[in-house]
Scaffold this active site. Structure first.
Site, PDB file in Angstrom:
ATOM      1  N   ARG B  41       0.858  -1.177   0.000  1.00 30.33           N
ATOM      2  CA  ARG B  41       0.000   0.000   0.000  1.00 30.33           C
ATOM      3  C   ARG B  41       0.897   1.229   0.000  1.00 30.33           C
ATOM      4  NH1 ARG B  41      -2.480   3.029   4.170  1.00 30.33           N
ATOM      5  NH2 ARG B  41      -4.530   3.804   3.610  1.00 30.33           N
ATOM      6  N   SER B 110     -12.574  -4.170   0.753  1.00 27.96           N
ATOM      7  CA  SER B 110     -12.808  -3.751   2.133  1.00 27.96           C
ATOM      8  C   SER B 110     -14.301  -3.576   2.363  1.00 27.96           C
ATOM      9  CB  SER B 110     -12.123  -2.409   2.421  1.00 27.96           C
ATOM     10  OG  SER B 110     -10.733  -2.515   2.236  1.00 27.96           O
ATOM     11  N   LYS B 139      -5.411   4.173  10.126  1.00 29.71           N
ATOM     12  CA  LYS B 139      -6.481   4.721   9.295  1.00 29.71           C
ATOM     13  C   LYS B 139      -7.462   5.383  10.241  1.00 29.71           C
ATOM     14  CE  LYS B 139      -8.157   3.203   4.871  1.00 29.71           C
ATOM     15  NZ  LYS B 139      -8.883   2.220   4.068  1.00 29.71           N
TER      16      LYS B 139
END
Lengths: 208, 208
Positions: B41, B110, B139
């Protein structure tokens, strides 16, 4: 089959330069004024937003039968069926893009030196974006390219060349007779109150 | 052919959490400790840097014969021949990714609700990342998901489920017997001084 492209007036989008119009309205006004292709450039949005914006812009470019290029993101280009990808020197390499996109998609590469231009042509680029020709607020870190370098690039490669960076009505005529194929503009069209008139003025000033 | 995946301990990378090791060193240490797949990521680098990083990480995952997933960027996944793409709800839609990637690539989605999970399965997702299970610094805007919702998702879909968000040695055992297939971790591995030991501890704490 790969599309034949008229590079004469190449609109690159930049949302940050726009006043009140939506991007779609601005693009349509620019196309009405004579832009011959559109590159969608989105640096600060989610992939989903980029995708939806690209779908909306493609409806316009399809309606006016002009090509849509996507900046950097080959996945967005594939997702919306755009005509191709424009990649800078910090984006995916041209050979990698070609392997991913196949021969039918258009690949444009930014070049600011003869070496980069020759390499891009060797790697299968369909056209070059050469600049920045003049100081520009849109890309403040862009390396400056002289008219001499532009002419050297023109002499060194056979693929179409679009000049970019700080180009507007005040300097567009300088590119007539240089052998390049088009002018790419952002702010000289998108930041103007009358976008259609701004595009028309540039079309009148430059003849490839 | 689509790869059969062991989801038990799913490492997601986040460069910002790392101390001195390079990402490659950290990933190799995590894999040595028992991570069964890796998701790369990268949100704040150029496409070229993402591509080169992905190539380097793929050398490691190939050497240890575990899959490499790429977060969001289907073009990077295609460019490096990764096993698939993991997409959030703000990334390209699952159906669009499937059309682009074909049936042989793995697509993870997700989900934080039963509705999102059912939709993802209907759209052809291969697995789900469900969370955030616990508060997480990685996050900060992630919606919280309760154990009840996780169990409801498990009851509603048949594809593999990986729980994510704030998971570490202190809570990993809570997921034993829930029917999920794996735990996804970032900081509980990457922010630790001994990455291999941290991964090993999580492998010991959770059995799907």
């Amino acid at each position: 089959m790969k599309r034949r492209i008229d590079y004469t007036l190449y609109l690159c989008t930049d949302r940050s330069l726009m006043s009140t119009d939506t991007l779609e309205e601005a693009v349509e006004q620019a196309v009405k004024g004579g832009c011959t292709l559109v590159q969608l450039r989105e640096k600060d949005c989610s992939s989903l937003d980029f995708y939806h914006t690209a779908l909306r812009i493609k409806k316009i470019t399809d309606r006016y039968k002009i090509p849509l290029m996507i900046n950097d993101r080959a996945d967005i280009a594939l997702a919306v069926g755009a005509d191709g990808v424009h990649a800078g020197q910090s984006d995916l390499p041209c050979t990698v893009l070609r392997a991913m996109l196949g021969d039918d998609k258009v690949i444009g590469i930014s070049a600011s030196t003869v070496e980069e231009a020759v390499q891009a042509q060797r790697d299968g680029a369909d056209y070059l974006g050469v600049g920045a020709m003049f100081p520009t607020g849109t890309k403040s870190d862009a390396e400056q390219v002289s008219m001499e370098t532009l002419k050297a690039v023109r002499g060194a490669v056979s693929i179409p060349i679009v000049a970019i960076g700080g180009i507007g009505p005040q300097n567009a005529a300088q590119f007539c007779g240089t052998g390049i194929d088009g002018l790419a503009v952002i702010s000289a069209i998108l930041s103007k109150p009358d976008i259609t008139a701004a595009a028309r003025e540039l079309r009148a000033a430059f003849h490839p």
